[in-house]
Design an enzyme around this catalytic site. Structure first.
Site, PDB file in Angstrom:
ATOM      1  N   LYS A   1       0.883  -1.180   0.000  1.00 39.26           N
ATOM      2  CA  LYS A   1       0.000   0.000   0.000  1.00 39.26           C
ATOM      3  C   LYS A   1       0.911   1.217   0.000  1.00 39.26           C
ATOM      4  CE  LYS A   1      -1.893   3.024   1.905  1.00 39.26           C
ATOM      5  NZ  LYS A   1      -1.660   4.445   1.524  1.00 39.26           N
TER       6      LYS A   1
ATOM      7  N   GLU B   1       9.780   1.626  10.683  1.00 37.65           N
ATOM      8  CA  GLU B   1      10.798   2.669  10.493  1.00 37.65           C
ATOM      9  C   GLU B   1      10.048   4.000  10.541  1.00 37.65           C
ATOM     10  OE1 GLU B   1      13.945  -0.039   7.930  1.00 37.65           O
ATOM     11  OE2 GLU B   1      12.808   1.478   6.858  1.00 37.65           O
TER      12      GLU B   1
ATOM     13  N   CYS C   1      13.645  11.043   6.469  1.00 37.87           N
ATOM     14  CA  CYS C   1      13.559  10.793   7.911  1.00 37.87           C
ATOM     15  C   CYS C   1      14.898  11.032   8.592  1.00 37.87           C
ATOM     16  CB  CYS C   1      13.101   9.361   8.151  1.00 37.87           C
ATOM     17  SG  CYS C   1      14.220   8.157   7.411  1.00 37.87           S
TER      18      CYS C   1
ATOM     19  N   GLU D   1       9.216  16.704  15.137  1.00 31.55           N
ATOM     20  CA  GLU D   1       9.658  16.529  13.744  1.00 31.55           C
ATOM     21  C   GLU D   1       8.851  17.467  12.844  1.00 31.55           C
ATOM     22  OE1 GLU D   1       8.380  13.029  11.446  1.00 31.55           O
ATOM     23  OE2 GLU D   1      10.464  12.729  10.871  1.00 31.55           O
TER      24      GLU D   1
HETATM   25  P1  NAD Z   1       2.330   8.591   7.201  1.00 27.71           P
HETATM   26  O1  NAD Z   1       2.537   7.848   8.449  1.00 27.71           O
HETATM   27  O2  NAD Z   1       1.331   9.681   7.176  1.00 27.71           O
HETATM   28  O3  NAD Z   1       1.901   7.618   6.012  1.00 27.71           O
HETATM   29  C1  NAD Z   1       2.693   6.491   5.671  1.00 27.71           C
HETATM   30  C2  NAD Z   1       1.801   5.427   5.056  1.00 27.71           C
HETATM   31  O4  NAD Z   1       0.897   4.946   6.044  1.00 27.71           O
HETATM   32  C3  NAD Z   1       0.934   5.941   3.903  1.00 27.71           C
HETATM   33  O5  NAD Z   1       0.904   4.935   2.913  1.00 27.71           O
HETATM   34  C4  NAD Z   1      -0.426   6.112   4.557  1.00 27.71           C
HETATM   35  O6  NAD Z   1      -1.505   6.004   3.662  1.00 27.71           O
HETATM   36  C5  NAD Z   1      -0.433   4.940   5.538  1.00 27.71           C
HETATM   37  N1  NAD Z   1      -1.323   5.085   6.683  1.00 27.71           N
HETATM   38  C6  NAD Z   1      -1.676   6.219   7.331  1.00 27.71           C
HETATM   39  N2  NAD Z   1      -2.503   5.926   8.365  1.00 27.71           N
HETATM   40  C7  NAD Z   1      -2.669   4.584   8.376  1.00 27.71           C
HETATM   41  C8  NAD Z   1      -3.415   3.671   9.191  1.00 27.71           C
HETATM   42  N3  NAD Z   1      -4.132   4.097  10.234  1.00 27.71           N
HETATM   43  N4  NAD Z   1      -3.351   2.356   8.895  1.00 27.71           N
HETATM   44  C9  NAD Z   1      -2.613   1.908   7.856  1.00 27.71           C
HETATM   45  N5  NAD Z   1      -1.914   2.717   7.032  1.00 27.71           N
HETATM   46  C10 NAD Z   1      -1.918   4.040   7.300  1.00 27.71           C
HETATM   47  O7  NAD Z   1       3.774   9.127   6.777  1.00 27.71           O
HETATM   48  P2  NAD Z   1       4.151  10.085   5.562  1.00 27.71           P
HETATM   49  O8  NAD Z   1       3.615  11.442   5.862  1.00 27.71           O
HETATM   50  O9  NAD Z   1       3.764   9.413   4.290  1.00 27.71           O
HETATM   51  O10 NAD Z   1       5.756  10.091   5.635  1.00 27.71           O
HETATM   52  C11 NAD Z   1       6.503  10.976   6.411  1.00 27.71           C
HETATM   53  C12 NAD Z   1       6.877  10.350   7.738  1.00 27.71           C
HETATM   54  O11 NAD Z   1       7.543   9.124   7.525  1.00 27.71           O
HETATM   55  C13 NAD Z   1       7.843  11.191   8.549  1.00 27.71           C
HETATM   56  O12 NAD Z   1       7.470  11.109   9.899  1.00 27.71           O
HETATM   57  C14 NAD Z   1       9.182  10.501   8.353  1.00 27.71           C
HETATM   58  O13 NAD Z   1      10.133  10.722   9.350  1.00 27.71           O
HETATM   59  C15 NAD Z   1       8.746   9.069   8.292  1.00 27.71           C
HETATM   60  N6  NAD Z   1       9.749   8.260   7.586  1.00 27.71           N
HETATM   61  C16 NAD Z   1      10.541   7.418   8.312  1.00 27.71           C
HETATM   62  C17 NAD Z   1      11.524   6.662   7.667  1.00 27.71           C
HETATM   63  C18 NAD Z   1      12.459   5.731   8.408  1.00 27.71           C
HETATM   64  O14 NAD Z   1      13.165   4.964   7.758  1.00 27.71           O
HETATM   65  N7  NAD Z   1      12.525   5.779   9.717  1.00 27.71           N
HETATM   66  C19 NAD Z   1      11.652   6.756   6.301  1.00 27.71           C
HETATM   67  C20 NAD Z   1      10.821   7.631   5.601  1.00 27.71           C
HETATM   68  C21 NAD Z   1       9.859   8.379   6.260  1.00 27.71           C
HETATM   69  O1  6OD Z   2      18.501   4.118   3.088  1.00 26.72           O
HETATM   70  C1  6OD Z   2      17.602   3.390   3.521  1.00 26.72           C
HETATM   71  O2  6OD Z   2      17.638   2.150   3.409  1.00 26.72           O
HETATM   72  C2  6OD Z   2      16.447   3.988   4.181  1.00 26.72           C
HETATM   73  N1  6OD Z   2      15.546   3.133   4.699  1.00 26.72           N
HETATM   74  C3  6OD Z   2      16.331   5.328   4.238  1.00 26.72           C
HETATM   75  C4  6OD Z   2      15.275   6.002   4.877  1.00 26.72           C
HETATM   76  C5  6OD Z   2      15.110   7.315   4.648  1.00 26.72           C
HETATM   77  C6  6OD Z   2      14.038   8.042   5.238  1.00 26.72           C
HETATM   78  O3  6OD Z   2      13.391   8.895   4.678  1.00 26.72           O
END
Ligand code: NAD
Ligand code: 6OD
Length: 491
Positions: free
Chosen positions: A183, A259, A293, A395
């Site tokens: 998804k 993550e 992130c 964040e």
């Molecule tokens: P988000 O949590 O809003 O959405 C991520 C995904 O989850 C989307 O596909 C969304 O449709 C789905 N989703 C939302 N609510 C849900 C629910 N209740 N049940 C199931 N699925 C659901 O995140 P975003 O805004 O798309 O991305 C930005 C965030 O992601 C930031 O906080 C960023 O730090 C984090 N991020 C973390 C990493 C990591 O590796 N740690 C990597 C990339 C992004």
């Molecule tokens: O480099 C990666 O494997 C990874 N998971 C990066 C995540 C980036 C966050 O936005």
């Protein structure tokens, strides 16, 4: 379609080897100018169920009978096809995210291919423990672990590095013999469906890779996490979303890999290579318009070089070119959506009301063309906030940082670790004893010394605290996406 109206493409679900529409559609916008570039088929509950059932059935079919060598060969074919259709993948990612074409070409799409290659190679060579065990009667037994697929894996991903993060999970899951229902983010659906075409061409059997488009709550995301026939959930996204998913899956005790978000620190010592540190920190703050992130939002600089560093970082921020994502010299694209821009701008306003001094940017750029309908912001640098300020604690996920001085190594470690998150940190020093010493004291999943976002895909990746649960990368991914079965033989 009315005469004169522009044809927009359709992005479809991919279920059991077929591209399928939904009962409803939603618009996919290009964040650079706000135009609708595609209509996306939203999967309803019945279609999510179809996808899960297709994935379950595929677990018992040809996919299960392939040798590991053959499975790996097909994953290499997927990587070959991504590289073969490189320009289409770059174009789709740039249109969906607004990120500069140079960035998608150097980071997102090459990493998608690399994700498949690394895990295809690893699954062929990864060993597992075995022990010769002495039993109380003095006889021996042989214990050895066997790797089996977990089953149907639900993969839920965000919009910031759409294909990179999706393949980071799909590649090891498939390498371990699982089937997946993906998804992708509703903001960036294109490359997940494009990958389905590549998967089909690469000889991956129908039902092994499925895509359901939609939103989170009461839509495809939640239907997937609630589904009783999904065996595990792997998720990348916001910490709050992770908490909601955890609640949903708790009743069925599914394994989860999360993550999540970060509020990452950079620690700059006076003995750093100054120009390197300024360039490295600027990249860590502003790359992908701060929407990674791992990006840095808190910069701590040793007081002796604080003013000079702030001035140099300001010059870097002011030299970044915002504009057309298709222009090779563009450094900064837009934020992902109007809603996300409003969130980032609300933090820009909050920083001032919390007493920050604005060093650079902090507004909205004006282009005098269609990009004024896009979701751009200026990069922003602040100083002077209390460590308890919300802008230092929460964040923001935009091209913004707060810079604060420190006087000792001990103080710097305390400041960097004073957060509920624990994803990443970078340390800038030429003292080769101090660099590793401070890195090891960071409460994070990854600490870089004199670099940032330099990745070896075999290493553990994940976060502490609010930044996640578990580690992926290399063998850690293989172990999450496997059921390890120990066999004990009396000899
Ligand atoms: P988000 O949590 O809003 O959405 C991520 C995904 O989850 C989307 O596909 C969304 O449709 C789905 N989703 C939302 N609510 C849900 C629910 N209740 N049940 C199931 N699925 C659901 O995140 P975003 O805004 O798309 O991305 C930005 C965030 O992601 C930031 O906080 C960023 O730090 C984090 N991020 C973390 C990493 C990591 O590796 N740690 C990597 C990339 C992004
Ligand atoms: O480099 C990666 O494997 C990874 N998971 C990066 C995540 C980036 C966050 O936005």
């Amino acid at each position: 379609m009315r005469r004169g109206s522009r044809q927009v493409k359709s992005i479809l679900n991919y279920i059991n080897g077929r591209f399928v529409r939904g009962k409803r559609e939603f618009a996919d916008r290009n964040p650079a100018d706000g135009t609708v570039i595609a209509q996306v088929a939203e999967a309803d509950q019945a279609q999510v169920d179809d996808a899960v059932q297709a994935a379950r059935q595929a677990l018992r079919g040809e996919w299960a009978r392939l040798s590991v060598r053959e499975r790996a060969a097909r994953l290499h074919r997927v990587a070959d096809s991504i590289e073969g259709q490189f320009d289409s993948f770059v174009a789709a990612e740039v249109a969906d995210t607004g990120k500069p074409v140079a960035l998608a070409s150097r980071l997102d799409i090459p990493r998608a291919a690399a994700n498949f290659r690394v895990f295809a190679d690893l699954i062929k060579t990864a060993g597992l423990e075995s022990f010769q065990t002495e039993s109380p009667d003095g006889k021996n037994a042989l214990n050895y672990a066997v790797r089996k697929p977990l089953g149907v894996v639900g993969v839920i991903t965000p919009w910031n590095l759409p294909l990179l993060l999706l393949t980071w999970k799909v590649a090891p899951a498939l390498a371990c013999g699982n089937t997946v229902v993906v998804k992708p983010s509703e903001e960036t659906p294109a490359t997940a469906t494009l990958l389905a075409e590549v998967i089909k061409q690469s000889g991956i059997p129908d039902g092994v890779y499925n895509v359901v488009h939609g939103f989170g709550p009461n839509s495809a995301g939640e239907f997937l996490t609630q589904h009783p026939d999904v065996d595990a959930i792997t998720f990348t996204g916001e910490s709050q979303t992770g908490a909601a998913i955890m609640k949903t899956v708790a009743a069925s005790v599914k394994p989860v890999s999360f993550e999540l978000g970060g509020k990452n620190a950079a620690v700059v010592f006076a003995d750093c290579d100054f120009d390197d540190a300024v360039s490295g920190v600027a990249e860590a703050v502003f790359l992908n318009t701060g929407q990674i992130c791992l990006c840095t939002e808190r910069v701590y600089v040793e007081r002796r070089v604080f003013d000079r560093f702030v001035e140099a970082l300001k010059r870097k921020a002011e030299s970044l070119r915002a504009g057309s994502p298709l222009e090779p010299s563009t450094d900064l694209g837009p934020l992902i959506s109007a809603q996300h821009r409003e969130k980032v701008l609300s933090y820009y306003r909050l920083a001032l009301s919390e007493g920050a001094e604005l060093i650079a940017g902090g507004g909205v750029p004006e282009f005098g063309n269609t990009f004024d309908q896009g979701f751009f912001v200026q990069p922003a640098i602040y100083t002077g906030l209390a460590e308890s300020a919300r802008c230092v604690k929460e964040e923001i996920f935009g091209p913004v940082c707060h810079v604060a001085p420190f006087d000792s190594e001990e103080e710097a470690v305390g400041l960097a670790n004073d957060t509920k998150y624990g994803l990443a940190a970078s340390i800038w020093t030429t003292n080769l004893k101090r660099g590793p010493r401070v890195a090891q004291r960071m409460n994070v999943g990854i600490a870089w010394v004199n670099c940032w976002f330099l990745r070896d895909l075999r290493t553990p990746f994940g976060g502490a605290g609010l930044s996640g649960i578990g580690r992926e990368g290399g063998l850690h991914s293989l172990n999450f996406y496997s059921e390890l079965n120990n066999v004990c033989i009396r000899l």
